[in-house]
Each structure stands twice: as structure tokens, then as C-alpha cells.
Design a protein around this motif. Structure first.
Motif, PDB file in Angstrom:
ATOM      1  N   GLY A 258     -15.275  -4.936   5.611  1.00  0.00           N
ATOM      2  CA  GLY A 258     -16.196  -4.065   6.456  1.00  0.00           C
ATOM      3  C   GLY A 258     -17.549  -4.800   6.532  1.00  0.00           C
ATOM      4  O   GLY A 258     -17.982  -4.807   7.852  1.00  0.00           O
ATOM      5  N   LEU A 259     -18.079  -5.493   5.431  1.00  0.00           N
ATOM      6  CA  LEU A 259     -19.327  -5.881   5.630  1.00  0.00           C
ATOM      7  C   LEU A 259     -19.506  -6.980   6.619  1.00  0.00           C
ATOM      8  O   LEU A 259     -20.314  -7.407   7.335  1.00  0.00           O
ATOM      9  CB  LEU A 259     -19.871  -6.172   4.031  1.00  0.00           C
ATOM     10  N   ILE A 260     -18.427  -7.946   6.265  1.00  0.00           N
ATOM     11  CA  ILE A 260     -18.541  -9.229   6.999  1.00  0.00           C
ATOM     12  C   ILE A 260     -18.160  -8.794   8.586  1.00  0.00           C
ATOM     13  O   ILE A 260     -18.618  -9.555   9.579  1.00  0.00           O
ATOM     14  CB  ILE A 260     -17.364 -10.115   6.499  1.00  0.00           C
ATOM     15  N   GLU A 261     -17.424  -7.673   8.991  1.00  0.00           N
ATOM     16  CA  GLU A 261     -17.540  -7.447  10.331  1.00  0.00           C
ATOM     17  C   GLU A 261     -18.772  -6.925  10.694  1.00  0.00           C
ATOM     18  O   GLU A 261     -19.023  -7.369  12.050  1.00  0.00           O
ATOM     19  CB  GLU A 261     -16.451  -6.186  10.546  1.00  0.00           C
ATOM     20  N   ILE A 262     -19.627  -6.449   9.948  1.00  0.00           N
ATOM     21  CA  ILE A 262     -21.150  -6.242  10.396  1.00  0.00           C
ATOM     22  C   ILE A 262     -21.970  -7.526  10.544  1.00  0.00           C
ATOM     23  O   ILE A 262     -22.636  -7.561  11.516  1.00  0.00           O
ATOM     24  CB  ILE A 262     -21.906  -5.414   9.397  1.00  0.00           C
ATOM     25  N   VAL A 263     -21.655  -8.412   9.728  1.00  0.00           N
ATOM     26  CA  VAL A 263     -22.319  -9.643   9.786  1.00  0.00           C
ATOM     27  C   VAL A 263     -21.873 -10.467  11.278  1.00  0.00           C
ATOM     28  O   VAL A 263     -22.709 -10.931  12.021  1.00  0.00           O
ATOM     29  CB  VAL A 263     -21.856 -10.784   8.580  1.00  0.00           C
ATOM     30  N   LEU A 264     -20.894 -10.683  11.323  1.00  0.00           N
ATOM     31  CA  LEU A 264     -20.021 -11.218  12.509  1.00  0.00           C
ATOM     32  C   LEU A 264     -20.509 -10.296  13.863  1.00  0.00           C
ATOM     33  O   LEU A 264     -20.721 -11.323  14.813  1.00  0.00           O
ATOM     34  CB  LEU A 264     -18.697 -11.364  12.614  1.00  0.00           C
ATOM     35  N   SER A 265     -20.631  -9.303  13.827  1.00  0.00           N
ATOM     36  CA  SER A 265     -20.764  -8.311  15.122  1.00  0.00           C
ATOM     37  C   SER A 265     -22.199  -8.386  15.276  1.00  0.00           C
ATOM     38  O   SER A 265     -22.869  -8.576  16.440  1.00  0.00           O
ATOM     39  CB  SER A 265     -20.571  -6.808  14.650  1.00  0.00           C
ATOM     40  N   ASN A 266     -23.240  -8.615  14.199  1.00  0.00           N
ATOM     41  CA  ASN A 266     -24.687  -8.715  14.468  1.00  0.00           C
ATOM     42  C   ASN A 266     -24.966 -10.346  15.013  1.00  0.00           C
ATOM     43  O   ASN A 266     -25.602 -10.487  16.086  1.00  0.00           O
ATOM     44  CB  ASN A 266     -25.396  -8.397  13.347  1.00  0.00           C
ATOM     45  N   LEU A 267     -24.099 -11.327  14.385  1.00  0.00           N
ATOM     46  CA  LEU A 267     -24.483 -12.666  14.903  1.00  0.00           C
ATOM     47  C   LEU A 267     -23.860 -13.135  16.295  1.00  0.00           C
ATOM     48  O   LEU A 267     -24.569 -13.689  17.102  1.00  0.00           O
ATOM     49  CB  LEU A 267     -23.946 -13.656  13.707  1.00  0.00           C
ATOM     50  N   LEU A 268     -22.521 -12.502  16.429  1.00  0.00           N
ATOM     51  CA  LEU A 268     -22.138 -12.763  17.813  1.00  0.00           C
ATOM     52  C   LEU A 268     -22.697 -11.957  18.836  1.00  0.00           C
ATOM     53  O   LEU A 268     -22.901 -12.466  19.860  1.00  0.00           O
ATOM     54  CB  LEU A 268     -20.450 -12.522  17.541  1.00  0.00           C
ATOM     55  N   GLY A 269     -22.858 -10.810  18.545  1.00  0.00           N
ATOM     56  CA  GLY A 269     -23.714  -9.840  19.345  1.00  0.00           C
ATOM     57  C   GLY A 269     -25.040 -10.338  19.861  1.00  0.00           C
ATOM     58  O   GLY A 269     -25.514 -10.479  20.925  1.00  0.00           O
ATOM     59  N   ASN A 270     -25.831 -11.183  18.874  1.00  0.00           N
ATOM     60  CA  ASN A 270     -27.150 -11.892  18.895  1.00  0.00           C
ATOM     61  C   ASN A 270     -26.856 -13.108  20.211  1.00  0.00           C
ATOM     62  O   ASN A 270     -27.588 -13.355  20.963  1.00  0.00           O
ATOM     63  CB  ASN A 270     -27.861 -12.396  17.789  1.00  0.00           C
TER      64      ASN A 270
END
Length: 364
Positions: A258-270
Motif C-alpha cells: 500500500g505504501l509503495i503504491e503511494i510512492v510510485l503513484s506520486n513519482l510516476l504522476g509527477n
């Protein structure tokens, strides 16, 4: 035999060696022992050990070894030289071995010492520094918890008045917009926009506070699959965009999904957001190995940033681009930083204005 004994004693340059008779008088003394005591070897022969260095506790130990015939060994034993007070407390590894005649009678003692003062003081200094560090970490952890609690409370308490502002602004739009002139409607629009932005900020602050308190549940996860899913969602939301995306296959990690999904969502979203104004936009998610550690990276060829601001990127509310150019709250990368650090990893950023950016992170 005397020549052999002399050679052995003087050859042990790092050890302090003496041979004492039953009354603890010096019979043989090596150079190392004598020089430490401030004498020449011949000056010590015949003198009594405890006449030079009175020490009731040590004398009791010597007497017990002589009388029982059992050797004695001790580590880091403290001792103060009465004739060298400037040395302070010194520390020694001792070995005291009885020498017996053919009738099993103790006729003397071999006293071997190795100074451990430097090591002991280094250990004590390390312990002191560790204790200081632990105390400071405890203080910092307490301060962080207080800050997180404060952020949560303030953010939570702001919701009610913000709902009132938004609610009354909506009522004006629905019921009294016709009574306003253009300037009034413009002001009202600004109020609604500001309320929406503040609502997003509160949501992000609550997310940051929640993540700081969240327990980590690690398991083997497929980073490549998570990244592909995030990109699919970004494409679905903006089907008009054409972005080349390269995701390395088989990237895995032992982490909280769950936490790594937040990381990748933020970084790929940026990366997706900051390539919006780039022709032939490209995003890459891959890995490399450095010092037997896997380093993951997300690169893009978008707006980039000035490298001197790289560390500030992970501060809450710090933005490198104006809100008019790129939308955002300035909290996303702070959340990413918290998650990476909670996994025992590191994160850093590299970029060049107008030429793209790269985020590198590890997960322990």
C-alpha cells in the motif's frame, strides 16, 4: 636458560612481563614493563612490587595465586600509578601464572600485562556518544510525534470552518449570484478556488500524518506490475496524451504494498505531469545495482528543475514550479520521502531545467 628467559621477556615488546619471587620481589623485568613504570629493568630487580605500587586488592590476588597455585586472569582492570598521577586511571588485561618446583610448590609468579587504556576509553566514548544519540533520537521522536499530532488536530479542526466557507459560497452561487455584479462573482470564484485548494492541502497533511504513524507490513511485491497499473490509469484519465513509457520487467521489492503504491503513484504522476508540455514525452522506470544494493529510478524528459533545489524538493509545501504552470499541493514528495525512510531506504533527485528529472530510491 637464563638467556632464553631474557630473550622471551624482552622479545614481548607489546606485553609487560615480570617474574616475581614468592614475596613479590622483582626477579626479571622486561624493558616494556620497566619503561612504563619509569625505570630501567636493573633498577627494579630486588624491589618489592607492592612497596613500589601499594594496592591491597591486587596484593590479595597475588597472595591467592601463590597460595592456591591457581592462575588468575582479568580484563580491563583499572589501575592508577601513584607516582604518575597525570596518567589518570589506566586499564589492563592481566595474566598471573604461578611457577612451581618439582614438589608442586609455588616458587614465583609470572605477571603479564597488556594495556587496554586506549581501547577502554574509546569504548567509553562510543558508549557516551551512543547514549547521547539515543537520548537525542528519543527527544526527536517525541517531538515528531507531537508535531504529527498537532498537524492531525489542526487539519481535522480546520475541516468544519472550511465546510462552512465552501457551503455558504455555494449557497450564494445558487441563490444570489444574479444579485452580484461581475466583480462580485469574480471574488466569489476566488473564494471557492481557495477553499478547494485548502481542502486538498488538509487532505494531504492528514495523509502525511497518517503515513508517519502507519505500521509497515512487508511482503514480496511486483513493482513493475504496480507501475504499469498506475500508467494505465494515467492514460485512461488523459487519453489525448501520447507518452512513451518504459518499465523494466521483473522489478520486485520486500516492502509494504500500500505504501509503495503511494510512492510510485506520486513519482510516476509527477513524471506524467511535468512532461505535459514536452514534445515526445518519455518516462522510464528501472533499476541499477550499487554496492550490492538495488537502486530504483524514475526518469522523465520533462520540465526538470535547478539541481541546487534538489534537497528542498522533499520538504512539505516546497514547490519548484509555479501553481499556474503545474498544479499541486507541494506535499506529495514529502509523503514519498517519509515512506522511503520508514522502509530504511534513501531517496535523491537529479535534474536540469528544461531537460528532465530523475528520482533514485532504495528500499532496505
Amino acid at each position: 636458560e637464563r638467556d632464553l628467559l631474557r630473550a622471551v621477556m624482552n622479545g614481548a615488546r607489546k606485553s609487560h612481563l615480570v617474574y616475581l619471587d614468592r614475596d613479590f620481589n622483582f626477579v626479571r623485568v622486561n624493558e616494556t614493563y620497566a619503561s612504563t613504570c619509569g625505570y630501567r629493568p636493573e633498577e627494579m630487580i630486588g624491589k618489592n612490587h607492592f612497596a613500589l605500587y601499594p594496592h591491597p586488592e591486587n596484593e590479595t590476588i597475588f597472595a591467592r595465586v601463590r597460595d592456591t597455585g591457581e592462575a588468575f586472569e582479568v580484563h580491563d582492570k583499572p589501575f592508577e600509578f601513584p607516582d604518575q598521577p597525570d596518567r589518570g586511571i589506566t586499564y589492563w588485561d592481566w595474566t598471573l601464572i604461578p611457577v612451581k618446583d618439582s614438589g608442586d610448590i609455588v616458587v614465583g609468579l609470572v605477571f603479564s600485562l597488556f594495556e587496554t587504556t586506549d581501547r577502554k576509553r574509546a569504548e567509553e566514548e562510543i558508549k557516551r556518544l551512543n547514549d547521547t544519540l539515543l537520548a537525542r533520537n528519543a527527544e526527536l521522536e517525541f517531538s515528531n510525534k507531537e508535531l504529527e499530532s498537532f498537524i492531525y488536530s489542526v487539519s481535522h479542526d480546520l475541516r468544519a470552518p472550511l465546510r462552512h466557507i465552501s457551503g455558504f459560497a455555494d449557497l450564494i452561487v445558487k441563490n444570489a449570484a444574479d444579485d452580484l455584479n461581475d466583480k462580485g462573482r469574480q471574488y466569489l470564484s476566488h473564494i471557492q478556488s481557495a477553499a478547494e485548494k485548502m481542502s486538498r492541502l488538509i487532505d494531504e497533511l492528514l495523509k502525511l500524518s497518517k503515513i508517519s504513524r502507519q505500521e509497515i507490513h512487508r511482503r514480496e511485491i511486483d513493482l513493475s506490475e504496480i507501475a504499469a497499473s498506475i500508467i494505465d490509469e494515467l492514460r485512461e484519465n488523459q487519453p489525448e496524451r501520447s507518452v512513451e513509457v518504459d518499465i523494466e520487467r521483473g522489478l520486485t521489492a520486500f516492502a509494504d504494498r500500500g505504501l509503495i503504491e503511494i510512492v510510485l503513484s506520486n513519482l510516476l504522476g509527477n513524471a506524467w505531469k511535468f512532461t505535459a508540455k514536452t514534445g515526445h514525452a518519455r518516462i522510464e522506470f528501472g533499476s541499477s545495482r550499487q554496492d550490492n544494493k538495488i537502486i530504483y529510478y524514475i526518469r522523465d524528459n520533462g520540465a526538470g528543475f535547478d539541481q541546487k533545489y534538489a534537497k528542498k524538493m522533499f520538504w512539505p509545501f516546497h514547490r519548484l514550479h509555479s501553481e499556474s504552470a503545474f498544479d499541486g499541493t507541494g506535499i506529495g514528495l514529502a509523503i514519498v520521502d517519509r515512506i522511503i525512510r520508514s522502509h530504511g531506504g534513501t531517496i535523491r533527485a537529479e535534474g536540469t531545467e528544461g531537460k528532465g528529472a530523475a528520482i533514485y530510491f532504495s528500499l532496505n
